[in-house]
Design a protein around this motif. Sequence first.
Motif, PDB file in Angstrom:
ATOM      1  N   VAL A  97      -4.371 -12.796   4.555  1.00 29.62           N
ATOM      2  CA  VAL A  97      -3.650 -12.110   5.513  1.00 29.62           C
ATOM      3  C   VAL A  97      -4.678 -10.935   6.243  1.00 29.62           C
ATOM      4  O   VAL A  97      -5.625 -10.709   5.392  1.00 29.62           O
ATOM      5  N   GLN A  98      -4.210 -10.662   7.305  1.00 31.07           N
ATOM      6  CA  GLN A  98      -5.029  -9.487   7.950  1.00 31.07           C
ATOM      7  C   GLN A  98      -4.464  -8.197   7.509  1.00 31.07           C
ATOM      8  O   GLN A  98      -3.203  -8.046   6.890  1.00 31.07           O
ATOM      9  N   SER A  99      -5.237  -7.003   7.546  1.00 37.13           N
ATOM     10  CA  SER A  99      -4.638  -5.666   7.314  1.00 37.13           C
ATOM     11  C   SER A  99      -3.498  -5.557   7.950  1.00 37.13           C
ATOM     12  O   SER A  99      -3.314  -5.728   9.248  1.00 37.13           O
ATOM     13  N   GLY A 100      -2.421  -4.801   7.363  1.00 35.85           N
ATOM     14  CA  GLY A 100      -1.317  -4.630   7.943  1.00 35.85           C
ATOM     15  C   GLY A 100      -0.167  -5.616   7.805  1.00 35.85           C
ATOM     16  O   GLY A 100       1.113  -5.658   8.250  1.00 35.85           O
ATOM     17  N   GLY A 101      -0.618  -6.858   7.285  1.00 37.84           N
ATOM     18  CA  GLY A 101       0.244  -8.010   7.305  1.00 37.84           C
ATOM     19  C   GLY A 101       1.315  -7.872   5.941  1.00 37.84           C
ATOM     20  O   GLY A 101       1.028  -6.867   5.275  1.00 37.84           O
ATOM     21  N   SER A 102       2.112  -9.013   5.827  1.00 32.99           N
ATOM     22  CA  SER A 102       2.777  -9.081   4.570  1.00 32.99           C
ATOM     23  C   SER A 102       2.908 -10.315   3.807  1.00 32.99           C
ATOM     24  O   SER A 102       2.484 -11.345   4.339  1.00 32.99           O
ATOM     25  N   SER A 123       9.828   0.490 -11.400  1.00 35.40           N
ATOM     26  CA  SER A 123       8.583   1.579 -11.313  1.00 35.40           C
ATOM     27  C   SER A 123       7.525   0.936 -10.596  1.00 35.40           C
ATOM     28  O   SER A 123       7.364  -0.507 -10.615  1.00 35.40           O
ATOM     29  N   TYR A 124       6.981   1.868  -9.619  1.00 31.91           N
ATOM     30  CA  TYR A 124       5.661   1.437  -8.874  1.00 31.91           C
ATOM     31  C   TYR A 124       4.659   2.172  -9.165  1.00 31.91           C
ATOM     32  O   TYR A 124       4.560   3.260  -9.701  1.00 31.91           O
ATOM     33  N   ALA A 125       3.333   1.530  -9.142  1.00 33.25           N
ATOM     34  CA  ALA A 125       2.000   2.401  -9.190  1.00 33.25           C
ATOM     35  C   ALA A 125       2.200   3.126  -7.834  1.00 33.25           C
ATOM     36  O   ALA A 125       2.424   2.826  -6.744  1.00 33.25           O
ATOM     37  N   ASP A 126       1.454   4.457  -7.782  1.00 33.32           N
ATOM     38  CA  ASP A 126       1.481   5.226  -6.511  1.00 33.32           C
ATOM     39  C   ASP A 126       0.797   4.367  -5.510  1.00 33.32           C
ATOM     40  O   ASP A 126       1.206   4.636  -4.300  1.00 33.32           O
ATOM     41  N   SER A 127      -0.205   3.518  -5.788  1.00 32.99           N
ATOM     42  CA  SER A 127      -1.087   3.055  -4.696  1.00 32.99           C
ATOM     43  C   SER A 127      -0.148   2.061  -4.016  1.00 32.99           C
ATOM     44  O   SER A 127      -0.597   1.602  -2.801  1.00 32.99           O
ATOM     45  N   VAL A 128       0.938   1.642  -4.384  1.00 30.61           N
ATOM     46  CA  VAL A 128       1.456   0.628  -3.862  1.00 30.61           C
ATOM     47  C   VAL A 128       3.189   1.054  -3.304  1.00 30.61           C
ATOM     48  O   VAL A 128       3.865   0.347  -2.530  1.00 30.61           O
ATOM     49  N   LEU A 180       7.598 -10.188  -5.684  1.00 29.65           N
ATOM     50  CA  LEU A 180       6.955  -8.745  -5.045  1.00 29.65           C
ATOM     51  C   LEU A 180       6.671  -9.181  -3.569  1.00 29.65           C
ATOM     52  O   LEU A 180       5.904  -9.806  -3.181  1.00 29.65           O
ATOM     53  N   ARG A 181       7.386  -8.249  -2.791  1.00 32.03           N
ATOM     54  CA  ARG A 181       7.406  -8.262  -1.347  1.00 32.03           C
ATOM     55  C   ARG A 181       6.275  -7.172  -1.005  1.00 32.03           C
ATOM     56  O   ARG A 181       6.346  -5.897  -1.511  1.00 32.03           O
ATOM     57  N   MET A 182       5.253  -7.460  -0.510  1.00 29.24           N
ATOM     58  CA  MET A 182       3.944  -6.814  -0.139  1.00 29.24           C
ATOM     59  C   MET A 182       4.052  -6.433   1.268  1.00 29.24           C
ATOM     60  O   MET A 182       3.711  -7.641   2.090  1.00 29.24           O
ATOM     61  N   ASN A 183       4.081  -5.442   1.849  1.00 33.39           N
ATOM     62  CA  ASN A 183       4.023  -4.996   3.197  1.00 33.39           C
ATOM     63  C   ASN A 183       2.840  -4.027   3.455  1.00 33.39           C
ATOM     64  O   ASN A 183       2.382  -3.516   2.393  1.00 33.39           O
ATOM     65  N   SER A 184       2.689  -3.965   4.783  1.00 32.18           N
ATOM     66  CA  SER A 184       1.326  -3.229   5.062  1.00 32.18           C
ATOM     67  C   SER A 184       0.099  -3.181   4.067  1.00 32.18           C
ATOM     68  O   SER A 184      -0.370  -2.206   3.807  1.00 32.18           O
ATOM     69  N   LEU A 185      -0.260  -4.664   3.706  1.00 27.76           N
ATOM     70  CA  LEU A 185      -1.266  -4.554   3.033  1.00 27.76           C
ATOM     71  C   LEU A 185      -2.645  -3.946   3.708  1.00 27.76           C
ATOM     72  O   LEU A 185      -2.800  -3.898   4.674  1.00 27.76           O
ATOM     73  N   LYS A 186      -3.341  -3.810   2.529  1.00 27.48           N
ATOM     74  CA  LYS A 186      -4.601  -3.185   2.902  1.00 27.48           C
ATOM     75  C   LYS A 186      -5.760  -3.759   2.244  1.00 27.48           C
ATOM     76  O   LYS A 186      -5.679  -4.780   1.144  1.00 27.48           O
ATOM     77  N   PRO A 187      -6.994  -3.745   2.593  1.00 28.17           N
ATOM     78  CA  PRO A 187      -7.997  -4.551   1.990  1.00 28.17           C
ATOM     79  C   PRO A 187      -8.072  -4.226   0.642  1.00 28.17           C
ATOM     80  O   PRO A 187      -8.498  -5.203  -0.195  1.00 28.17           O
ATOM     81  N   GLU A 188      -7.796  -3.131   0.216  1.00 25.77           N
ATOM     82  CA  GLU A 188      -7.901  -2.713  -1.354  1.00 25.77           C
ATOM     83  C   GLU A 188      -6.772  -3.145  -2.135  1.00 25.77           C
ATOM     84  O   GLU A 188      -6.853  -3.239  -3.245  1.00 25.77           O
ATOM     85  N   ASP A 189      -5.686  -4.003  -1.572  1.00 22.82           N
ATOM     86  CA  ASP A 189      -4.975  -4.806  -2.232  1.00 22.82           C
ATOM     87  C   ASP A 189      -5.458  -6.176  -2.745  1.00 22.82           C
ATOM     88  O   ASP A 189      -4.775  -6.868  -3.312  1.00 22.82           O
ATOM     89  N   THR A 190      -6.621  -6.451  -2.117  1.00 21.52           N
ATOM     90  CA  THR A 190      -7.231  -7.886  -2.540  1.00 21.52           C
ATOM     91  C   THR A 190      -7.423  -7.849  -3.989  1.00 21.52           C
ATOM     92  O   THR A 190      -8.052  -6.900  -4.551  1.00 21.52           O
ATOM     93  N   ALA A 191      -6.894  -8.900  -4.504  1.00 25.55           N
ATOM     94  CA  ALA A 191      -7.062  -8.971  -6.230  1.00 25.55           C
ATOM     95  C   ALA A 191      -6.173 -10.217  -6.375  1.00 25.55           C
ATOM     96  O   ALA A 191      -5.602 -11.122  -5.582  1.00 25.55           O
ATOM     97  N   VAL A 204      -4.899 -12.913  -3.602  1.00 26.71           N
ATOM     98  CA  VAL A 204      -4.019 -12.313  -2.348  1.00 26.71           C
ATOM     99  C   VAL A 204      -5.693 -11.686  -1.844  1.00 26.71           C
ATOM    100  O   VAL A 204      -6.295 -10.862  -2.442  1.00 26.71           O
ATOM    101  N   THR A 205      -5.917 -12.104  -0.524  1.00 22.59           N
ATOM    102  CA  THR A 205      -7.037 -11.600   0.254  1.00 22.59           C
ATOM    103  C   THR A 205      -6.379 -10.733   1.400  1.00 22.59           C
ATOM    104  O   THR A 205      -5.846 -11.367   2.323  1.00 22.59           O
ATOM    105  N   VAL A 206      -6.866  -9.707   1.587  1.00 21.98           N
ATOM    106  CA  VAL A 206      -6.579  -8.778   2.687  1.00 21.98           C
ATOM    107  C   VAL A 206      -7.713  -8.622   3.424  1.00 21.98           C
ATOM    108  O   VAL A 206      -8.650  -7.703   2.936  1.00 21.98           O
ATOM    109  N   SER A 207      -7.889  -8.836   4.678  1.00 19.94           N
ATOM    110  CA  SER A 207      -9.086  -8.551   5.651  1.00 19.94           C
ATOM    111  C   SER A 207      -8.782  -7.559   6.654  1.00 19.94           C
ATOM    112  O   SER A 207      -7.862  -7.504   6.885  1.00 19.94           O
TER     113      SER A 207
END
Length: 135
Positions: free
Chosen positions: A12-17, A58-63, A80-91, A131-134
Motif C-alpha cells: 500500500v501507499q503511505s497513508g493507506g490501510s 496493549s499497543y506499542a507507542d509506534s502504532v 489487526l486493523r492498520m490505518n495511516s500506514l507509514k513506510p516504517e511499518d513495512t515488515a 506488509v510493504t508501505v511505499s
Amino acid sequence: QIRLMESGGGSVQSGGSLTLSCAASGFAYNDYCMGWFRQTPGKWREGVASIVGGGTISYADSVKGRFTISQDSAKNTLYLRMNSLKPEDTATYYCAAESTFPKCIRMQTTVIVGASASASDFMYWGQGTPVTVSS
C-alpha cells in the motif's frame, strides 16, 4: 494440528490501510492470549499489539492511535486493523499465541515497552504475512 494462519498483507501507499487476520485452529482459542509482532530483515520481532487476560489490550507507542487489535472468538480469529500506514511499518507481521500467565504478561510487556521477542518466547506463531508501505 495447531495452526495460526495470517493473511491480509500486501503493498500500500503511505497513508493507506490494511486489515490483517490470524485464523487459529487446533487449540482452545479462548484460553490463550494473542498478539501481533513484526519483523524486518536482520532484526528481532517487535511487539505491536496484544490482547491478554480476556480483553486487556496493549499497543506499542509506534502504532498507538493508528492500529487496532480485535478478535472474534466465535471464529477463533485475531485481527489487526492498520490505518495511516507509514513506510516504517513495512515488515513481516506475525501473530502469536500463549497460554501461560507469566508469558502472557511477558507478551503484554513486550508490546508496551516496544521490546523484541524471539520465536521461542511464546508458544505458537504463524508463518507471517508481509506488509510493504511505499512513500
